[in-house]
Motif scaffolding. Structure first.
Motif, PDB file in Angstrom:
ATOM      1  N   ILE A 164       0.860  -1.188   0.000  1.00  0.00           N
ATOM      2  CA  ILE A 164       0.000   0.000   0.000  1.00  0.00           C
ATOM      3  C   ILE A 164       0.898   1.239   0.000  1.00  0.00           C
ATOM      4  N   PRO A 165       0.571   2.259  -0.790  1.00  0.00           N
ATOM      5  CA  PRO A 165       1.401   3.476  -0.783  1.00  0.00           C
ATOM      6  C   PRO A 165       1.213   4.281   0.500  1.00  0.00           C
ATOM      7  N   PHE A 166       2.291   4.446   1.252  1.00  0.00           N
ATOM      8  CA  PHE A 166       2.284   5.258   2.470  1.00  0.00           C
ATOM      9  C   PHE A 166       3.128   6.506   2.225  1.00  0.00           C
ATOM     10  N   SER A 167       2.762   7.574   2.914  1.00  0.00           N
ATOM     11  CA  SER A 167       3.567   8.786   2.826  1.00  0.00           C
ATOM     12  C   SER A 167       4.875   8.578   3.579  1.00  0.00           C
ATOM     13  N   LYS A 168       5.807   9.499   3.379  1.00  0.00           N
ATOM     14  CA  LYS A 168       7.107   9.398   4.045  1.00  0.00           C
ATOM     15  C   LYS A 168       6.963   9.464   5.563  1.00  0.00           C
ATOM     16  N   ASN A 169       6.088  10.347   6.027  1.00  0.00           N
ATOM     17  CA  ASN A 169       5.870  10.486   7.469  1.00  0.00           C
ATOM     18  C   ASN A 169       5.197   9.239   8.044  1.00  0.00           C
ATOM     19  N   GLU A 170       4.252   8.682   7.293  1.00  0.00           N
ATOM     20  CA  GLU A 170       3.583   7.464   7.734  1.00  0.00           C
ATOM     21  C   GLU A 170       4.570   6.311   7.831  1.00  0.00           C
ATOM     22  N   LEU A 171       5.435   6.182   6.816  1.00  0.00           N
ATOM     23  CA  LEU A 171       6.423   5.110   6.829  1.00  0.00           C
ATOM     24  C   LEU A 171       7.389   5.260   8.004  1.00  0.00           C
ATOM     25  N   ARG A 172       7.786   6.492   8.278  1.00  0.00           N
ATOM     26  CA  ARG A 172       8.705   6.718   9.391  1.00  0.00           C
ATOM     27  C   ARG A 172       8.087   6.241  10.707  1.00  0.00           C
ATOM     28  N   ASN A 173       6.848   6.651  10.962  1.00  0.00           N
ATOM     29  CA  ASN A 173       6.186   6.279  12.213  1.00  0.00           C
ATOM     30  C   ASN A 173       5.920   4.781  12.292  1.00  0.00           C
ATOM     31  N   ILE A 174       5.525   4.196  11.156  1.00  0.00           N
ATOM     32  CA  ILE A 174       5.265   2.753  11.126  1.00  0.00           C
ATOM     33  C   ILE A 174       6.535   1.969  11.435  1.00  0.00           C
ATOM     34  N   LEU A 175       7.618   2.299  10.746  1.00  0.00           N
ATOM     35  CA  LEU A 175       8.849   1.526  10.880  1.00  0.00           C
ATOM     36  C   LEU A 175       9.479   1.692  12.261  1.00  0.00           C
ATOM     37  N   LEU A 176       9.436   2.901  12.809  1.00  0.00           N
ATOM     38  CA  LEU A 176       9.973   3.100  14.156  1.00  0.00           C
ATOM     39  C   LEU A 176       9.176   2.290  15.175  1.00  0.00           C
ATOM     40  N   HIS A 177       7.861   2.295  15.011  1.00  0.00           N
ATOM     41  CA  HIS A 177       6.996   1.540  15.922  1.00  0.00           C
ATOM     42  C   HIS A 177       7.289   0.042  15.843  1.00  0.00           C
ATOM     43  N   GLU A 178       7.335  -0.495  14.642  1.00  0.00           N
ATOM     44  CA  GLU A 178       7.570  -1.934  14.477  1.00  0.00           C
ATOM     45  C   GLU A 178       8.989  -2.321  14.904  1.00  0.00           C
ATOM     46  N   ALA A 179       9.954  -1.435  14.668  1.00  0.00           N
ATOM     47  CA  ALA A 179      11.332  -1.719  15.079  1.00  0.00           C
ATOM     48  C   ALA A 179      11.435  -1.840  16.596  1.00  0.00           C
ATOM     49  N   TYR A 180      10.667  -1.022  17.321  1.00  0.00           N
ATOM     50  CA  TYR A 180      10.675  -1.119  18.784  1.00  0.00           C
ATOM     51  C   TYR A 180      10.049  -2.418  19.258  1.00  0.00           C
ATOM     52  N   HIS A 181       9.059  -2.919  18.524  1.00  0.00           N
ATOM     53  CA  HIS A 181       8.494  -4.233  18.848  1.00  0.00           C
ATOM     54  C   HIS A 181       9.600  -5.301  18.817  1.00  0.00           C
ATOM     55  N   ILE A 182      10.433  -5.230  17.795  1.00  0.00           N
ATOM     56  CA  ILE A 182      11.502  -6.224  17.653  1.00  0.00           C
ATOM     57  C   ILE A 182      12.549  -6.050  18.748  1.00  0.00           C
ATOM     58  N   LYS A 183      13.001  -4.806  18.961  1.00  0.00           N
ATOM     59  CA  LYS A 183      14.047  -4.557  19.949  1.00  0.00           C
ATOM     60  C   LYS A 183      13.582  -4.868  21.374  1.00  0.00           C
ATOM     61  N   SER A 184      12.287  -4.768  21.619  1.00  0.00           N
ATOM     62  CA  SER A 184      11.749  -5.065  22.947  1.00  0.00           C
ATOM     63  C   SER A 184      11.418  -6.541  23.122  1.00  0.00           C
ATOM     64  N   HIS A 185      11.644  -7.330  22.061  1.00  0.00           N
ATOM     65  CA  HIS A 185      11.379  -8.781  22.105  1.00  0.00           C
ATOM     66  C   HIS A 185       9.911  -9.067  22.460  1.00  0.00           C
ATOM     67  N   ASP A 186       9.012  -8.259  21.917  1.00  0.00           N
ATOM     68  CA  ASP A 186       7.594  -8.431  22.226  1.00  0.00           C
ATOM     69  C   ASP A 186       7.056  -9.772  21.758  1.00  0.00           C
ATOM     70  N   ILE A 187       7.629 -10.297  20.699  1.00  0.00           N
ATOM     71  CA  ILE A 187       7.161 -11.580  20.193  1.00  0.00           C
ATOM     72  C   ILE A 187       7.368 -12.685  21.222  1.00  0.00           C
ATOM     73  N   TYR A 188       8.431 -12.582  21.998  1.00  0.00           N
ATOM     74  CA  TYR A 188       8.710 -13.608  23.006  1.00  0.00           C
ATOM     75  C   TYR A 188       7.801 -13.440  24.221  1.00  0.00           C
ATOM     76  N   ILE A 189       7.428 -12.200  24.519  1.00  0.00           N
ATOM     77  CA  ILE A 189       6.442 -11.988  25.574  1.00  0.00           C
ATOM     78  C   ILE A 189       5.127 -12.653  25.189  1.00  0.00           C
ATOM     79  N   LYS A 190       4.765 -12.512  23.907  1.00  0.00           N
ATOM     80  CA  LYS A 190       3.550 -13.166  23.424  1.00  0.00           C
ATOM     81  C   LYS A 190       3.627 -14.679  23.569  1.00  0.00           C
ATOM     82  N   GLN A 191       4.807 -15.236  23.318  1.00  0.00           N
ATOM     83  CA  GLN A 191       4.958 -16.684  23.427  1.00  0.00           C
ATOM     84  C   GLN A 191       4.904 -17.147  24.879  1.00  0.00           C
ATOM     85  N   VAL A 192       5.433 -16.329  25.787  1.00  0.00           N
ATOM     86  CA  VAL A 192       5.359 -16.655  27.216  1.00  0.00           C
ATOM     87  C   VAL A 192       3.891 -16.679  27.659  1.00  0.00           C
ATOM     88  N   ILE A 193       3.131 -15.679  27.224  1.00  0.00           N
ATOM     89  CA  ILE A 193       1.706 -15.639  27.557  1.00  0.00           C
ATOM     90  C   ILE A 193       0.993 -16.857  26.971  1.00  0.00           C
TER      91      ILE A 193
END
Length: 363
Positions: A164-193
């Motif tokens: 989907i075409p996102f604006s530059k500002n939208e992409l920046r906010n999306i990627l920063l948000h998702e990158a923090y999910h990875i750096k915070s190891h949120d996927i492993y918290i989900k697996q623990v739950i």
């Protein structure tokens, strides 16, 4: 040591903590009093308490016959051929855990197949391809028509984006948000739950925790994205959430194979995130007194254990004399004595069957 009493008190305390977690996330007033730092500590204590339902060396045994005696008698009620209700419950518990593991493994295999399908038809990029002067981890990005919304493929430490075409500002906010999910190891918290849900499949509050953990993880990622930006910029970030959701809704078709993978979002989650941003709650901290109070929860919750108490017939409470009676005395230091017709003798260990058959007098 795990006992029926320690498991009972664990379930009671965990239910209270999970209910508090739920109320904070579902009541607007809760967000004004308790911030992300409080929720993070609360989630940690909930997981710690459920994973370790044991008696500690400092645990004090408190006789509570009004509640514990009926529970103990019910669990030890023999149905047939020395088979007790407790035995059947344990068998049912283990069977449910086995079924849960089988289902979970099957879903992981299905997820892997879908991941392979995405890789067959996708455009691969890096975060640095979209963000200028980005100095964080340069995670891989997969852009595919099979993706319904931005999400994290945590096990592979990569970000999935819909075509989907996102604006530059939208992409920046999306990627920063998702990158923090990875750096915070949120996927492993989900697996623990998920693991806890498999183990405690019969415990209703665990599903309440599972349903609300996604919102908590989204809020925590948002808080890290806007940590160093102004209130005005946080409003722009909130606008991004709305515009991205609108684009996703317009482009969503039956060909999308993922709804939100392992880090999902729904309308309720989006609404709460926007409210939190508009209130400026991400940039506030919970009162230190409230956090200090929370720190005592794991200590206090492990400080007592409620146990059944049966007072043997023939006890003279003032002289502690018992006539024509066989019973066990549990001393304050944890040792046991066997009393037969008033004659007391120390015993090195107590057989579980003996404990069930004889009354226990606690000092």
């Amino acid at each position: 040591m795990i006992t029926a009493s320690s498991l009972f008190i664990t379930l009671v305390i965990s239910s209270v903590l999970i209910l508090l977690f739920y109320l904070i996330l579902t009541r607007k007033m809760g967000s004004k009093l308790f911030r992300i730092d409080f929720l993070s500590v609360l989630v940690f204590f909930i997981l710690l308490r459920i994973f370790i339902p044991i008696e500690m060396p400092f645990t004090i045994t408190v006789p509570f016959p009004v509640v514990m005696n009926p529970i103990w008698e019910l669990l030890n009620y023999e149905i047939i051929y020395h088979i007790k209700i407790m035995d059947l419950l344990i068998i049912g518990w283990l069977f449910g855990v086995f079924i849960g593991i089988v289902i979970y493994v099957g879903r992981l295999k299905e997820f892997r197949n879908l991941h392979n399908l995405i890789l067959e038809k996708c455009e691969q990029k890096k975060i640095s391809d979209f963000l200028d002067r980005y100095d964080g981890n340069d995670f891989s990005i997969y852009i595919s028509p099979y993706i319904s919304s931005p999400m994290v493929l945590g096990f592979k430490e990569s970000i999935l984006l819909p075509d989907i075409p996102f604006s530059k500002n939208e992409l920046r906010n999306i990627l920063l948000h998702e990158a923090y999910h990875i750096k915070s190891h949120d996927i492993y918290i989900k697996q623990v739950i998920k693991l806890l849900t498999i183990i405690y499949w019969w415990f209703p509050p665990i599903y309440l925790l599972q349903n609300e953990i996604d919102l908590f993880l989204e809020l925590r990622a948002d808080s890290k994205v806007i940590k160093s930006i102004s209130h005005y910029e946080s409003l722009s970030y909130a606008e991004t959430l709305i515009s991205v959701q609108r684009k996703i809704s317009n482009e969503l078709t039956s060909l999308k194979l993922f709804s939100a993978c392992l880090l999902k979002e729904n309308k309720k989650t989006l609404s709460y995130r926007i409210h939190y941003l508009l209130e400026g709650n991400f940039q506030k901290k919970t009162s230190k007194l409230v956090l200090l109070t929370l720190l005592f929860v794991p200590i206090l919750s492990n400080s007592i254990i409620l146990e059944p108490y049966y007072e043997p017939a023939g006890i003279n409470a003032s002289k502690m004399e018992i006539e024509n009676e066989i019973y066990i005395i549990k001393h304050k230091d944890g040792s046991y004595s066997l009393v037969i017709d008033g004659e007391e003798g120390n015993i090195d260990g107590v057989d579980e069957d003996l404990l069930r058959e004889l009354p226990i007098l606690t000092e």
